[in-house]
Design a protein around this motif. Structure first.
Motif, PDB file in Angstrom:
ATOM      1  N   LEU A 173       0.829  -1.205   0.000  1.00  0.00           N
ATOM      2  CA  LEU A 173       0.000   0.000   0.000  1.00  0.00           C
ATOM      3  C   LEU A 173       0.862   1.253   0.000  1.00  0.00           C
ATOM      4  CD1 LEU A 173      -2.925  -0.854   2.457  1.00  0.00           C
ATOM      5  CD2 LEU A 173      -2.955  -0.826  -0.049  1.00  0.00           C
ATOM      6  N   LEU A 174       1.921   1.247   0.800  1.00  0.00           N
ATOM      7  CA  LEU A 174       2.796   2.420   0.850  1.00  0.00           C
ATOM      8  C   LEU A 174       3.495   2.626  -0.490  1.00  0.00           C
ATOM      9  CD1 LEU A 174       4.089   4.767   2.296  1.00  0.00           C
ATOM     10  CD2 LEU A 174       5.763   3.180   3.300  1.00  0.00           C
ATOM     11  N   SER A 175       3.908   1.546  -1.127  1.00  0.00           N
ATOM     12  CA  SER A 175       4.545   1.647  -2.441  1.00  0.00           C
ATOM     13  C   SER A 175       3.574   2.240  -3.458  1.00  0.00           C
ATOM     14  CB  SER A 175       5.017   0.267  -2.905  1.00  0.00           C
ATOM     15  OG  SER A 175       5.583   0.330  -4.202  1.00  0.00           O
ATOM     16  N   ALA A 176       2.323   1.787  -3.437  1.00  0.00           N
ATOM     17  CA  ALA A 176       1.314   2.318  -4.355  1.00  0.00           C
ATOM     18  C   ALA A 176       1.060   3.794  -4.078  1.00  0.00           C
ATOM     19  CB  ALA A 176       0.016   1.531  -4.226  1.00  0.00           C
ATOM     20  N   TYR A 177       0.970   4.144  -2.821  1.00  0.00           N
ATOM     21  CA  TYR A 177       0.729   5.548  -2.437  1.00  0.00           C
ATOM     22  C   TYR A 177       1.858   6.457  -2.936  1.00  0.00           C
ATOM     23  CZ  TYR A 177       1.083   9.646   0.586  1.00  0.00           C
ATOM     24  OH  TYR A 177       1.247  10.941   1.061  1.00  0.00           O
ATOM     25  N   ARG A 178       3.090   6.081  -2.662  1.00  0.00           N
ATOM     26  CA  ARG A 178       4.218   6.946  -3.050  1.00  0.00           C
ATOM     27  C   ARG A 178       4.353   7.049  -4.561  1.00  0.00           C
ATOM     28  NH1 ARG A 178       9.739   6.483  -0.095  1.00  0.00           N
ATOM     29  NH2 ARG A 178       9.892   4.521  -1.242  1.00  0.00           N
TER      30      ARG A 178
END
Length: 329
Positions: A173-178
């Motif tokens: 999720l963090l990878s997608a967000y960034r």
């Protein structure tokens, strides 16, 4: 000998019926994950030491047992034809086909799927090399299982080698967000503007490029799972591991070793290798994940976990540690 009980207990705890209660009480924050990394410098092609081999076997056994336990429930689908139409469309749209090498690969965005698509194109002769320059086309020169006739779909599901690669849900999720809100204007305009307008006072003037991680998680909490964008839809919903019995589950944490395993199994040509990470790629490190999780309201993370709980439990990932003690470190 001491390693086996603790790691198997990890899988049992995650699969237990009291899981969500344990989330609320914070018990699982103290349960460590099974080690995923082999010693530096070792890969499947040049051998592993006995400890790394044991850890890997326990991890895979934990995943297999948990999947069998969950998928053995009467209410769970036994095939893609038992899925509701919308869920069936989703999984068939994410299963890529290689008839030449007789395999199906369920691609999961933010789990190195672009590189796997490059490999499929090279195996099919549509691309000369996995290192070919240029923007990746995620549609052309690829065969999706959903494009085939029902009898063709059933045959391939029964007879082809099937694999999937998974990743820690919060890291994904963090990878997608960034990536999407920090770099892709299309996502900023399509999703970012709406997220800011919905969750921020006086956010109507935002261009969608300043979405906070907390706002993103709140959006996920309010969103219907089946309507989510594929980059943050749970892996369970994308690939339906109960309806599709995968022969191999690789992990992002052991990407190259597990990719080598798949390439050897399908007997790909020796010149086909999994691509190295691009120089411009900015990976999500443990420190980065720690920073974002510990600067996000704890309530928000706890409320979001049930939406991704099958990804945590089925694929044996630890729940995020957001205790005050951990976040003070």
């Amino acid at each position: 000998a001491a390693l086996l009980p603790s790691m198997l207990m990890f899988g049992v705890i995650l699969a237990s019926s009291g899981l969500l209660l344990m989330i609320e009480r914070g018990i699982l924050a103290q349960v460590g994950p099974p080690p995923l990394h082999p010693p530096a410098g070792l890969s499947r092609r040049d051998g592993r030491d006995s400890t790394a081999e044991l850890e890997l076997e326990v991890l895979r056994d934990t995943r297999n047992r948990t999947i069998r336990a969950l998928c053995g429930q009467r209410s769970m689908p036994r095939s893609v034809w038992e899925l509701p139409p919308g869920q069936r469309r989703t999984v068939l749209r994410h299963l890529l086909v290689s008839d030449k090498y007789r395999f199906l690969y369920c691609y999961v965005p933010k789990v190195a799927c672009s590189n796997w698509k490059r490999i499929l194109k090279v195996l099919d002769g549509a691309l000369e090399s996995v290192d070919a320059k240029g923007k990746m086309d995620h549609k052309s020169d690829l065969v999706f299982l959903g494009d085939l006739k029902p009898e063709e779909i059933s045959y391939r599901l029964k007879h082809y080698y099937k694999f999937i690669f998974v990743r820690n849900p919060m890291e994904r999720l963090l990878s997608a967000y960034r990536n999407k809100f920090g770099e892709i204007k299309e996502y900023q305009q399509k999703y970012g503007v709406e997220i800011v307008r919905r969750y921020r006072k006086n956010g109507g003037s935002s261009a969608g490029d300043d979405v906070s991680f907390s706002e993103f998680l709140q959006y996920l909490l309010d969103e219907d799972v089946e309507r989510m964008n594929e980059h943050w839809m749970p892996i369970y919903n994308l690939c339906q591991p109960c309806a599709v019995r995968y022969d191999f589950i690789g992990s992002y944490e052991r990407l190259h070793a597990d990719a080598n395993h798949v390439l050897e199994h399908i007997q790909s040509p020796s010149f086909v290798r999994f691509p190295e990470r691009q120089a411009w790629y900015k990976p999500v490190t443990a420190e980065t994940l720690h920073y974002y999780l510990c600067n996000t309201p704890r309530r928000l993370i706890k409320e979001l976990l049930p939406k991704y709980i099958l990804d945590f439990s089925l694929f044996a990932y630890p729940l995020p540690n957001i205790t005050s003690e951990f976040c003070r470190q």
